[in-house]
Design an enzyme around this catalytic site. Sequence first.
Site, PDB file in Angstrom:
ATOM      1  CE  LYS A  13      -2.643  -0.180   3.943  1.00  0.00           C
ATOM      2  NZ  LYS A  13      -2.217  -1.833   4.002  1.00  0.00           N
ATOM      3  NE  ARG A  88      -4.594  -1.037   9.870  1.00  0.00           N
ATOM      4  CZ  ARG A  88      -3.571  -0.681   8.914  1.00  0.00           C
ATOM      5  NH1 ARG A  88      -3.233   1.157   8.696  1.00  0.00           N
ATOM      6  NH2 ARG A  88      -2.250  -0.930   8.700  1.00  0.00           N
ATOM      7  NE  ARG A 127       7.420  -3.517   5.567  1.00  0.00           N
ATOM      8  CZ  ARG A 127       6.025  -3.538   6.034  1.00  0.00           C
ATOM      9  NH1 ARG A 127       5.743  -3.152   4.534  1.00  0.00           N
ATOM     10  NH2 ARG A 127       4.730  -3.230   6.927  1.00  0.00           N
ATOM     11  NE  ARG A 161       6.332  -0.323   9.210  1.00  0.00           N
ATOM     12  CZ  ARG A 161       4.754  -0.850   9.204  1.00  0.00           C
ATOM     13  NH1 ARG A 161       4.514   0.259   7.879  1.00  0.00           N
ATOM     14  NH2 ARG A 161       3.408  -0.737  10.024  1.00  0.00           N
ATOM     15  NE  ARG A 172       1.428  -4.185  10.471  1.00  0.00           N
ATOM     16  CZ  ARG A 172       2.557  -4.356  10.244  1.00  0.00           C
ATOM     17  NH1 ARG A 172       3.724  -4.690  10.029  1.00  0.00           N
ATOM     18  NH2 ARG A 172       2.409  -3.569   9.009  1.00  0.00           N
TER      19      ARG A 172
HETATM   20  P1  AMP Z   1       0.705   1.004   8.675  1.00  0.00           P
HETATM   21  O1  AMP Z   1       1.927   1.799   8.206  1.00  0.00           O
HETATM   22  O2  AMP Z   1      -0.725   1.279   7.587  1.00  0.00           O
HETATM   23  O3  AMP Z   1       0.653  -0.343   8.443  1.00  0.00           O
HETATM   24  O4  AMP Z   1      -0.188   1.615  10.036  1.00  0.00           O
HETATM   25  C1  AMP Z   1       0.575   1.026  11.224  1.00  0.00           C
HETATM   26  C2  AMP Z   1       0.648   0.593  12.451  1.00  0.00           C
HETATM   27  O5  AMP Z   1      -0.259   2.243  12.952  1.00  0.00           O
HETATM   28  C3  AMP Z   1      -1.072  -0.653  11.854  1.00  0.00           C
HETATM   29  O6  AMP Z   1      -0.745  -1.163  12.243  1.00  0.00           O
HETATM   30  C4  AMP Z   1      -1.912   0.400  13.369  1.00  0.00           C
HETATM   31  O7  AMP Z   1      -1.561  -0.223  15.162  1.00  0.00           O
HETATM   32  C5  AMP Z   1      -1.843   2.091  13.105  1.00  0.00           C
HETATM   33  N1  AMP Z   1      -3.039   2.720  12.358  1.00  0.00           N
HETATM   34  C6  AMP Z   1      -2.382   3.277  11.401  1.00  0.00           C
HETATM   35  N2  AMP Z   1      -3.821   3.849  10.905  1.00  0.00           N
HETATM   36  C7  AMP Z   1      -4.261   3.210  11.488  1.00  0.00           C
HETATM   37  C8  AMP Z   1      -5.784   2.864  11.164  1.00  0.00           C
HETATM   38  N3  AMP Z   1      -7.081   3.926  10.580  1.00  0.00           N
HETATM   39  N4  AMP Z   1      -6.584   2.708  12.850  1.00  0.00           N
HETATM   40  C9  AMP Z   1      -6.332   2.803  13.663  1.00  0.00           C
HETATM   41  N5  AMP Z   1      -5.409   2.365  14.025  1.00  0.00           N
HETATM   42  C10 AMP Z   1      -4.362   2.832  12.824  1.00  0.00           C
END
Ligand code: AMP
Length: 218
Positions: A13, A88, A127, A161, A172
Amino acid sequence: MRIVLVGPPGAGKGTQAAYLAKNLSIPHISTGDLFRANISQGTDLGKQAKAYMDAGDLVPDEVTIGMAEDRLDQADAVEGFLLDGFPRNVNQARALDGYLERNAIRLDGVLDLEVPESEVVRRIAGRRTCRNNSAHTFHVESRKPKTDGVCDECGGELYQRSDDSEQTVRNRIEVYHRETEPIIEFYKQQGLVVTISALGPVHEVTQRAMDALRRDQA
Ligand code: AMP
């Protein structure tokens, strides 16, 4: 254009969002990036988010929705945006609908990136992400940087990360199935969903996405 990008962790993404946003001249808005920026700046919001992120859980809606709306209110997002990682869950999708309605705007499409589960675990566990730019990602086997630990694109330091460990990844993925997948059905009812395969070279997936979005708008 106003687009939402959905897909399991590891679907690419962030990478696709960066290319698509550039091609479409709209800002790439990633709630994950916003949280990570808050964490590295040591803000209260970052402190609230960190434990959830490290466990692979969703940050509570009360924190997330306000942060996303504040970002959407900024001037560069008035003409369009590409949302990556928000909404989400269905509650966030409803909140976004309310925001759009209050601002008399609509989404043009929801791009759903599909990838098999086995591939998701492989992609995320290997990654490596650039500290300067989270769209610069590499893979210990399938996309090695020219120099170990150094980003090919900008020379930044590559790191794993903290939420990319195998155990967190599994959580996740579970959270994705339970909380996030239902928003695809939610948006299908609005006729907004365009699904494409996220397998194959990055530029091919970008092309597929651009073609699908164009077809959808035609
Ligand atoms: P990402 O970089 O999109 O993979 O997001 C990393 C982490 O940030 C996720 O696993 C959640 O813990 C948090 N996160 C990101 N976007 C959201 C969202 N819209 N709602 C809740 N938690 C989020």
